[in-house]
Scaffold this motif. Structure first.
Motif, PDB file in Angstrom:
ATOM      1  N   VAL A 247      -0.684  -6.502 -10.765  1.00 33.76           N
ATOM      2  CA  VAL A 247       0.412  -5.724 -11.329  1.00 33.76           C
ATOM      3  C   VAL A 247      -0.113  -4.367 -11.765  1.00 33.76           C
ATOM      4  O   VAL A 247      -1.142  -4.270 -12.438  1.00 33.76           O
ATOM      5  CB  VAL A 247       1.063  -6.448 -12.522  1.00 33.76           C
TER       6      VAL A 247
ATOM      7  N   ASN B 133       2.952  -4.368  -6.639  1.00 32.56           N
ATOM      8  CA  ASN B 133       3.888  -4.625  -7.743  1.00 32.56           C
ATOM      9  C   ASN B 133       3.661  -3.611  -8.864  1.00 32.56           C
ATOM     10  O   ASN B 133       2.512  -3.343  -9.243  1.00 32.56           O
ATOM     11  CB  ASN B 133       3.694  -6.036  -8.285  1.00 32.56           C
TER      12      ASN B 133
ATOM     13  N   SER C  79       5.087  -2.195 -12.844  1.00 38.30           N
ATOM     14  CA  SER C  79       5.873  -2.372 -14.070  1.00 38.30           C
ATOM     15  C   SER C  79       6.001  -0.996 -14.714  1.00 38.30           C
ATOM     16  O   SER C  79       4.994  -0.331 -14.997  1.00 38.30           O
ATOM     17  CB  SER C  79       5.160  -3.343 -15.020  1.00 38.30           C
TER      18      SER C  79
ATOM     19  N   SER D 133       0.749  -0.665 -13.746  1.00 39.71           N
ATOM     20  CA  SER D 133       1.609  -0.080 -14.780  1.00 39.71           C
ATOM     21  C   SER D 133       1.814   1.391 -14.475  1.00 39.71           C
ATOM     22  O   SER D 133       0.867   2.097 -14.103  1.00 39.71           O
ATOM     23  CB  SER D 133       0.968  -0.241 -16.156  1.00 39.71           C
TER      24      SER D 133
ATOM     25  N   TRP E  99       8.852 -11.850 -10.477  1.00 40.81           N
ATOM     26  CA  TRP E  99       8.806 -10.829  -9.431  1.00 40.81           C
ATOM     27  C   TRP E  99       9.732 -11.179  -8.257  1.00 40.81           C
ATOM     28  O   TRP E  99       9.495 -10.814  -7.123  1.00 40.81           O
ATOM     29  CB  TRP E  99       7.369 -10.591  -8.922  1.00 40.81           C
TER      30      TRP E  99
ATOM     31  N   ARG F  83       8.787  -3.791  -6.494  1.00 37.14           N
ATOM     32  CA  ARG F  83       7.730  -3.932  -5.480  1.00 37.14           C
ATOM     33  C   ARG F  83       7.794  -2.737  -4.544  1.00 37.14           C
ATOM     34  O   ARG F  83       8.818  -2.471  -3.914  1.00 37.14           O
ATOM     35  CB  ARG F  83       7.918  -5.226  -4.686  1.00 37.14           C
TER      36      ARG F  83
ATOM     37  N   CYS G 200      10.736  -9.123 -13.920  1.00 39.09           N
ATOM     38  CA  CYS G 200       9.394  -8.836 -14.424  1.00 39.09           C
ATOM     39  C   CYS G 200       8.592 -10.107 -14.714  1.00 39.09           C
ATOM     40  O   CYS G 200       7.414 -10.019 -15.067  1.00 39.09           O
ATOM     41  CB  CYS G 200       9.488  -7.970 -15.697  1.00 39.09           C
TER      42      CYS G 200
ATOM     43  N   CYS H 211      10.904  -3.532 -13.328  1.00 39.31           N
ATOM     44  CA  CYS H 211       9.791  -3.859 -12.427  1.00 39.31           C
ATOM     45  C   CYS H 211      10.266  -3.735 -10.980  1.00 39.31           C
ATOM     46  O   CYS H 211      11.460  -3.833 -10.690  1.00 39.31           O
ATOM     47  CB  CYS H 211       9.291  -5.272 -12.679  1.00 39.31           C
TER      48      CYS H 211
END
Length: 681
Positions: A582, A677, A679, A584, A621, A663, A618, A661
């Protein structure tokens, strides 16, 4: 009957040849007899130069067959055969030889008129025991042959007005090759010169394909068509240039089988040990091979000299157009065309009495075994198959009545085999000539050598040490029309595979890929390999390799086989700050998306409408909502850094992504998709 003895008539006029123009006749210096020559070019590409050499040597070009690299010429210079190789363009000439020993006659302008014809009543068809012996009568209950198959009858013409032949003669494929060796397509020029003297071709034609029309006789293959290809001049001679013209015409006019009930004059045997005759053998061989390349099977009479073709010693009958001389023969001496490759040679048998109402075919025990006709030539390895040739009842030209007559000769045996070959071609359309010849031999009814009589005591009938069913008198045996229409020797198409690549295989750009085709056939063998075509790309993406066009010798065609594979960029993964797992990111800020494709592949690497963002939950996913293109005009750019060998796409994120969130999907033009992915804060 080999070469016919025909009454002298007026020669036909000749028109322009196909493939070259006929040169007007101009009197040359009277240095010697005016003779016809074949001039063989070194190769087909040198035909025009060979023709130039003819002119330079003082000869006349009658016709040029660039298809086989042969020029037909005339000259009165006794040294022409050698001179044509020494002139300026002589390097293009492989060999040259006179086609005759008698001087050419003066050319006339008018053809002999053909008498009117009126059909008569039903004739006696019960005399055709030959059709019972080879199983033709039984075959007719199964298959009469296909009208798409044409047999070319190289002979003295066909009386196409005959009630049994009118339905089967294809006039559009008929031609006259007599004269200069150039085809004369004048309407009717292919008909016999004389309805009383020129009966040979009509008799042969009836045996092959006389129509099953309720009158007269019935041929071996009454459902096929015939083409009259006239190669016999009014004096009864079949000179090399006539035969060459006939073969080339057949090859180029959708003919599948030819019958050749003759030998090429004026020599019974043309000896390759003699330079002049070697040139003729080469020219006729080229013409025969040309027919084979065009899918034609040639059938020929073995001859009526009662000679062992496999052990020739002396010839006292040649040349037959002037004064014969005694010649000692050697293994290079060939009877043309029957002893050439790609020709099925036929010997003649007698006709034993057949039981009443029999349909055949003959087999051991049914009746007395057919024997070799006393006149028939023979020879182990020289004769392929046998057929009835003694007292054959068939069609004959006539003036006002539908005439029939009985004739004997290997000339009469050969058309039986041509008819069976036509039945085989009808059953196996697309089969190669060598496969049809193989079936003729394979399906034949074995006939044993005699066990008494002069032939036995002299040991003239030699048996093949590797196959006791094959001998010099009958070859593989009596030809079998019934098996030709009933036996399915090979009905399985070839096996075709795409090689070098497999279905769904992914190949990295830059790696070697070599798709190809494999064609195998365990039955009759492969006649045509599958050919490869590849579509897709142009450099990366999905490609389809297709193998198609495979055919076996029996004429079975394989379906096309395809394999789809993928060529992809050398993707090295996302670079920092995008990592596995993940990531950020701050909503509203720019996110640098870095990746490597193994070098500079240009900037047109994205599929249409990408990169994209797939909104997700989130926690798991899981996708939610529709895919969203992330590029906005002027907001995001793609660049390539040659120093780091990396691409960078600056993604200007939207503030509305805060606390969501998603992809990131990067789909490239190679069809691959790479995801990360994110966030958003």
């Amino acid at each position: 009957m080999g070469r016919r003895s025909l009454i002298v008539t007026t020669a036909t006029s000749l028109v322009a040849a196909f493939g070259a123009a006929l040169v007007p006749s101009v009197a040359a210096a009277a240095e010697g007899p005016n003779l016809s020559y074949v001039v063989n070019a070194v190769g087909k590409a040198q035909t025009a130069d060979a023709a130039a050499a003819v002119t330079e040597a003082g000869g006349q070009v009658m016709v040029s067959y660039a298809q086989i690299g042969v020029v037909i010429a005339r000259s009165t210079d006794p040294a022409f055969g050698e001179k044509v190789k020494t002139v300026a363009h002589g390097g293009a000439v492989l060999s040259a030889g006179a086609t005759r020993t008698a001087a050419l006659p003066a050319m006339a302008e008018d053809a002999e008129a053909v008498d009117a014809y009126v059909p008569d009543d039903l004739e006696n068809a019960t005399r055709q025991s030959d059709m019972v012996l080879i199983g033709a009568r039984a075959a007719h209950e199964v298959n009469l042959g296909s009208s798409t198959v044409t047999v070319g009858v190289l002979d003295d013409g066909i009386d196409a007005n005959h009630q049994d032949l009118a339905p089967v003669v294809d006039q559009s494929k008929s031609v006259n090759c007599v004269g200069t060796g150039a085809p004369d397509t004048t309407p009717g020029a292919w008909r016999p010169y004389s309805l009383t003297a020129d009966y040979h071709g009509t008799h042969v034609a009836g045996t092959i394909a006389a129509a099953k029309n309720g009158v007269g006789i019935v041929g071996v293959a009454p459902g096929v068509k015939l083409a009259a290809i006239k190669v016999v001049n009014p004096d009864g001679f079949i000179y090399p240039e006539y035969a060459i013209c006939g073969f080339i015409w057949a090859a180029e006019h959708d003919i599948q089988v030819t019958n050749n009930s003759y030998y090429v004059d004026p020599w019974l045997y043309w000896c390759e040990s003699q330079a002049d005759q070697k040139a003729i053998v080469e020219a006729v061989r080229r013409a025969v091979n040309y027919t084979t390349e065009h899918g034609i099977l040639n059938i020929a009479a073995a001859g009526n000299e009662n000679q062992d073709l496999a052990n020739k010693t002396v010839d006292t009958t040649s040349p037959d157009d002037t004064k014969p001389v005694r010649r000692t023969l050697d293994p290079s001496c060939l009877n043309l065309p029957t002893e050439l490759p790609n020709v099925v040679s036929v010997s003649s048998t007698t006709q034993p009495t057949v039981p009443a109402n029999a349909v055949g075919p003959w087999y051991p025990g049914l009746t007395t075994q057919p024997t070799r006709s006393s006149f028939s030539s023979f020879g182990l390895g020289a004769v392929d198959v046998a057929a009835p040739g003694s007292s054959i009842y068939s069609t004959s030209p006539s003036t006002g009545v539908a005439s029939y007559r009985s004739l004997s000769g290997t000339s009469m045996a050969s058309p039986h085999v041509a008819g069976v070959a036509a039945l085989l071609v009808s059953k196996h359309p697309g089969a190669t000539p060598d496969y049809i010849a193989e079936l003729l031999r394979k399906q034949a009814i074995p006939l044993a050598c005699p066990t008494s009589g002069t032939d036995y005591t002299q040991g003239r009938c030699k048996v093949d040490p590797n196959n006791p069913n094959v001998n010099g008198f009958f070859g593989y045996g009596l030809v079998n029309a019934y098996k030709a229409v009933t036996e399915n020797e090979d009905v399985t198409a070839p096996t075709v595979k795409v090689t070098g690549v497999s279905e769904g295989q992914q190949i990295t750009l830059g790696q070697s890929v070599d798709p190809g085709c494999s064609t195998t056939d365990s039955d009759s063998g492969v006649a045509a390999q599958a050919t490869l075509s590849v579509t897709g790309g142009p450099s990366v993406g999905y490609f389809t390799a297709t193998c198609e066009g495979a055919r076996d010798r029996a004429g079975n065609k394989a379906a096309a086989v395809s394999v789809t594979f993928q060529v992809a960029f050398d993707w090295k993964g996302f670079g920092s700050p995008i990592v596995a797992g993940v990531n950020s990111a701050k909503a509203g800020s720019a996110v640098p998306i870095k990746f490597s494709l193994g070098g500079d592949q240009g900037l047109n690497i994205f599929a249409a409408g990408v990169p994209q963002l797939q909104p997700t939950t989130c926690d798991s996913w899981a996708p939610k909502g529709a895919l969203q293109p992330i590029a906005a005009p002027g907001a995001s750019t793609l660049t390539y850094d040659p120093a780091s060998k990396q691409y960078q796409y600056n993604w200007k994120t939207d503030k509305s992504l805060a606390n969501t969130c998603g992809r990131l999907d990067v789909t490239l033009i190679d069809g691959t998709t790479h995801s990360a992915n994110l966030s958003f804060k």
